[in-house]
Design a protein around this motif. Structure first.
Motif, PDB file in Angstrom:
ATOM      1  N   ASN A  34     -16.612 -29.690   1.525  1.00 61.91           N
ATOM      2  CA  ASN A  34     -15.601 -28.673   1.251  1.00 61.91           C
ATOM      3  C   ASN A  34     -15.069 -28.871  -0.174  1.00 61.91           C
ATOM      4  OD1 ASN A  34     -12.674 -27.670   1.156  1.00 61.91           O
ATOM      5  ND2 ASN A  34     -13.409 -26.763   3.060  1.00 61.91           N
ATOM      6  N   ALA A  35     -15.347 -27.908  -1.054  1.00 64.14           N
ATOM      7  CA  ALA A  35     -15.020 -28.054  -2.479  1.00 64.14           C
ATOM      8  C   ALA A  35     -13.514 -28.141  -2.722  1.00 64.14           C
ATOM      9  CB  ALA A  35     -15.613 -26.893  -3.267  1.00 64.14           C
ATOM     10  N   ASP A  36     -12.725 -27.361  -1.983  1.00 69.11           N
ATOM     11  CA  ASP A  36     -11.267 -27.428  -2.157  1.00 69.11           C
ATOM     12  C   ASP A  36     -10.744 -28.815  -1.785  1.00 69.11           C
ATOM     13  OD1 ASP A  36     -10.821 -24.798  -3.068  1.00 69.11           O
ATOM     14  OD2 ASP A  36     -10.954 -24.026  -1.026  1.00 69.11           O
ATOM     15  N   ALA A  37     -11.302 -29.368  -0.717  1.00 66.18           N
ATOM     16  CA  ALA A  37     -10.889 -30.713  -0.304  1.00 66.18           C
ATOM     17  C   ALA A  37     -11.306 -31.747  -1.345  1.00 66.18           C
ATOM     18  CB  ALA A  37     -11.493 -31.049   1.058  1.00 66.18           C
ATOM     19  N   MET A  43      -1.230 -29.409   4.919  1.00 63.75           N
ATOM     20  CA  MET A  43       0.053 -29.370   5.633  1.00 63.75           C
ATOM     21  C   MET A  43       0.768 -30.721   5.502  1.00 63.75           C
ATOM     22  SD  MET A  43       0.048 -26.214   6.687  1.00 63.75           S
ATOM     23  CE  MET A  43       1.098 -25.807   8.092  1.00 63.75           C
ATOM     24  N   TYR A  44      -0.002 -31.808   5.622  1.00 60.99           N
ATOM     25  CA  TYR A  44       0.595 -33.139   5.451  1.00 60.99           C
ATOM     26  C   TYR A  44       0.989 -33.378   3.991  1.00 60.99           C
ATOM     27  CZ  TYR A  44      -0.207 -34.914  10.164  1.00 60.99           C
ATOM     28  OH  TYR A  44      -0.149 -35.132  11.514  1.00 60.99           O
ATOM     29  N   LYS A  45       0.175 -32.891   3.080  1.00 58.20           N
ATOM     30  CA  LYS A  45       0.449 -33.082   1.652  1.00 58.20           C
ATOM     31  C   LYS A  45       1.750 -32.408   1.238  1.00 58.20           C
ATOM     32  CE  LYS A  45      -1.554 -32.186  -2.929  1.00 58.20           C
ATOM     33  NZ  LYS A  45      -2.662 -31.540  -3.661  1.00 58.20           N
ATOM     34  N   TRP A  95      -7.339 -36.469   6.266  1.00 60.62           N
ATOM     35  CA  TRP A  95      -7.946 -35.194   6.642  1.00 60.62           C
ATOM     36  C   TRP A  95      -8.685 -34.549   5.459  1.00 60.62           C
ATOM     37  CZ3 TRP A  95      -8.783 -34.595  11.440  1.00 60.62           C
ATOM     38  CH2 TRP A  95      -7.912 -35.104  12.399  1.00 60.62           C
ATOM     39  N   LEU A  96      -8.134 -34.688   4.258  1.00 57.56           N
ATOM     40  CA  LEU A  96      -8.822 -34.128   3.096  1.00 57.56           C
ATOM     41  C   LEU A  96     -10.167 -34.819   2.876  1.00 57.56           C
ATOM     42  CD1 LEU A  96      -5.819 -33.806   0.607  1.00 57.56           C
ATOM     43  CD2 LEU A  96      -7.097 -31.913   1.663  1.00 57.56           C
ATOM     44  N   TYR A 133      -9.286 -29.547   6.084  1.00 57.95           N
ATOM     45  CA  TYR A 133      -8.708 -29.307   4.756  1.00 57.95           C
ATOM     46  C   TYR A 133      -7.293 -28.747   4.876  1.00 57.95           C
ATOM     47  CZ  TYR A 133      -7.709 -26.761   0.453  1.00 57.95           C
ATOM     48  OH  TYR A 133      -7.096 -26.274  -0.670  1.00 57.95           O
ATOM     49  N   ASN A 134      -7.127 -27.712   5.702  1.00 52.35           N
ATOM     50  CA  ASN A 134      -5.801 -27.101   5.830  1.00 52.35           C
ATOM     51  C   ASN A 134      -4.792 -28.061   6.437  1.00 52.35           C
ATOM     52  OD1 ASN A 134      -6.946 -24.826   4.768  1.00 52.35           O
ATOM     53  ND2 ASN A 134      -6.253 -23.437   6.373  1.00 52.35           N
TER      54      ASN A 134
END
Length: 464
Positions: free
Chosen positions: A414-417, A388-390, A405-406, A383-384
């Motif tokens: 992963n809820a944030d992803a 970073m790519y985003k 990666w997301l 997720y992180n």
């Protein structure tokens, strides 16, 4: 492994030759100067004062005539002098000639010596069959080292057909004579049913005998059995006793296990309520840090990670980002492929660089550590790294890489992803714009209680 010293320490019973031998040190279990450079076999019950003092010239004058007359002990001693170059030119060929002559006369320690030399390829080409021949001859005379080594050969199929039953037979004969490694091996055999029927009671018997002799592996395995209640009732106090004995001898796993036990003696639930785990003692951070530190200093990945986490969160120690980074880095740099705490440490180290905690803020280094952890499938790191790519932090902005990666993190729940995958599809970033797929990801995040996702879903429903 105990008994590797048997290469140097060989017992003997021989007849007196016609040449006098200087008498000196007392024998210990039939060995003159055991576990020293000047180990040797006694002749007529007498040790050599000359050899003890390093007076090889006199020892050679004493032993060579006896060896030439056929005295087996003298032959073995003379062979060792040539084998290691003590007072004579180093000459393996001559050394093995004399030792073999002694062994062929039935000299048990010469037989064991040859068995070990051929087993490890010391001075001769490694040859398990020849090694087994000499071990078998000595084992039949009751030599405990030979019995143990013969057990290994049958257990592992070294130079003989693998034969579990015969391996256990020889281990047992050695173990009954007090051979600590044989006792340990029998414990392993019976605990796991490797080459015998699984029998925890018998495993405990042999582990205990070895553990009482100070065998750290046996102490740790015994601790495991009592802690987990494998075939017996759980007994945390006894488990801690055996772990502590091994840990005090420097056994890294025992040190780590003690750290975990004291760390988890009491736990807090999500409401902050403390529960006693029933280990018989309360959490003791001082003891936790002591054992984790000892294990971490020996390179134990888990101990390094847990210490890093303690300093990171200020659990039981003053909060200290720099010290946290130190321990995270040591764990992360090990790159273990089997210990998940390695990639936890890699992720945490990436986060420290990402946020500038204990180190100067550095997106590029953060990406490095996130990537390493992400490759092992750690969702938080994936997720992180996606973020970073985003945002083009530490790497050139790349929406397609961000989606890659997301999505990996989102698919692991992963809820944030999941929320971010919804946004990527909603705005067509790195993927074709697709409201339907975007809503799907929002819903998945909302179902996990993600507040932003819930708001987006509510807004979408309100617009209909």
């Amino acid at each position: 492994m105990k008994k590797l010293t048997a290469i140097l320490c060989l017992t003997i019973a021989v007849l007196l030759g016609s040449v006098g031998v200087s008498e000196s040190a007392e024998r210990i279990n039939g060995i003159c100067l055991p576990e020293t450079k000047h180990f040797h076999s006694p002749i007529a019950g007498k040790c050599s004062a000359s050899y003890e003092k390093g007076d090889y010239e006199t020892a050679l004058r004493e032993w060579k005539p006896l060896a030439e007359q056929g005295n087996a002990a003298a032959q073995k001693n003379l062979g060792v002098m040539y084998r290691y170059g003590y007072g004579v030119p180093h000459d393996n060929k001559t050394g093995f000639k004399w030792i073999t002559l002694a062994a062929e006369q039935g000299h048990v320690d010469a037989q064991v010596f040859l068995g070990l030399q051929y087993k490890f390829g010391h001075g001769v080409p490694q040859d398990y069959k020849i090694s087994g021949k000499w071990f078998r001859l000595a084992a039949k005379q009751g030599d405990v080292d030979a019995q143990y080594n013969l057990g290994i050969k049958y257990d592992k199929g070294q130079g003989v057909p693998k034969d579990a039953k015969t391996g256990v037979k020889w281990y047992t004969l050695a173990a009954k004579q007090g051979h600590v490694d044989a006792q340990f091996e029998l414990g392993v055999e019976y605990e796991h049913g490797v080459n015998s029927s699984q029998d925890y009671k018998t495993a405990v018997k042999w582990y205990t005998l070895a553990a009482k002799q100070g065998h750290t592996g046996a102490q740790v395995y015994l601790g495991d059995i009592y802690f987990k209640g494998k075939g017996i009732s759980k007994d945390y106090k006894t488990a801690v006793k055996w772990y502590t004995l091994a840990a005090k001898q420097g056994h890294v796993t025992a040190q780590f296990n003690l750290g975990v036990i004291y760390d988890q003696a009491t736990i807090k639930d999500s409401q902050g309520v403390t529960y006693d785990q029933g280990l018989g003692f309360s959490k003791d951070y001082k003891t936790v840090v002591k054992w984790y530190t000892l294990a971490a200093e020996q390179g134990h990945t888990g101990a390094q990670f847990y210490l890093g986490n303690m300093y990171d969160k200020g659990h039981g120690v003053p909060q200290d980002d720099k010290t946290a980074v130190k321990w995270y880095r040591l764990a992360a740099e090990q790159g273990s492929t089997w210990d998940s705490r390695t990639f936890y440490a890699q992720y945490n180290l990436g986060y420290m660089y990402d946020k500038g905690k204990g180190v100067p803020q550095d997106d590029k280094t953060a990406v490095k550590w996130y990537r390493l952890a992400a490759k092992w499938g750690y969702a938080k790191a994936q997720y992180n790294l996606g973020l970073m790519y985003k945002h083009g932090a530490g790497v050139p902005r790349d929406d397609k890489a961000a989606v890659k990666w997301l999505k990996l993190a989102a698919e692991q729940g992963n809820a944030d992803a999941q929320l971010n995958m919804g946004l990527m599809y909603k705005h067509g970033l790195g993927v074709p714009k697709d409201d339907k797929t975007g809503i799907k990801w929002y819903k998945l995040a909302a179902e996990q209680g993600h507040s932003d996702a819930k708001l987006i879903i509510a807004a979408e429903n309100g617009n209909k």
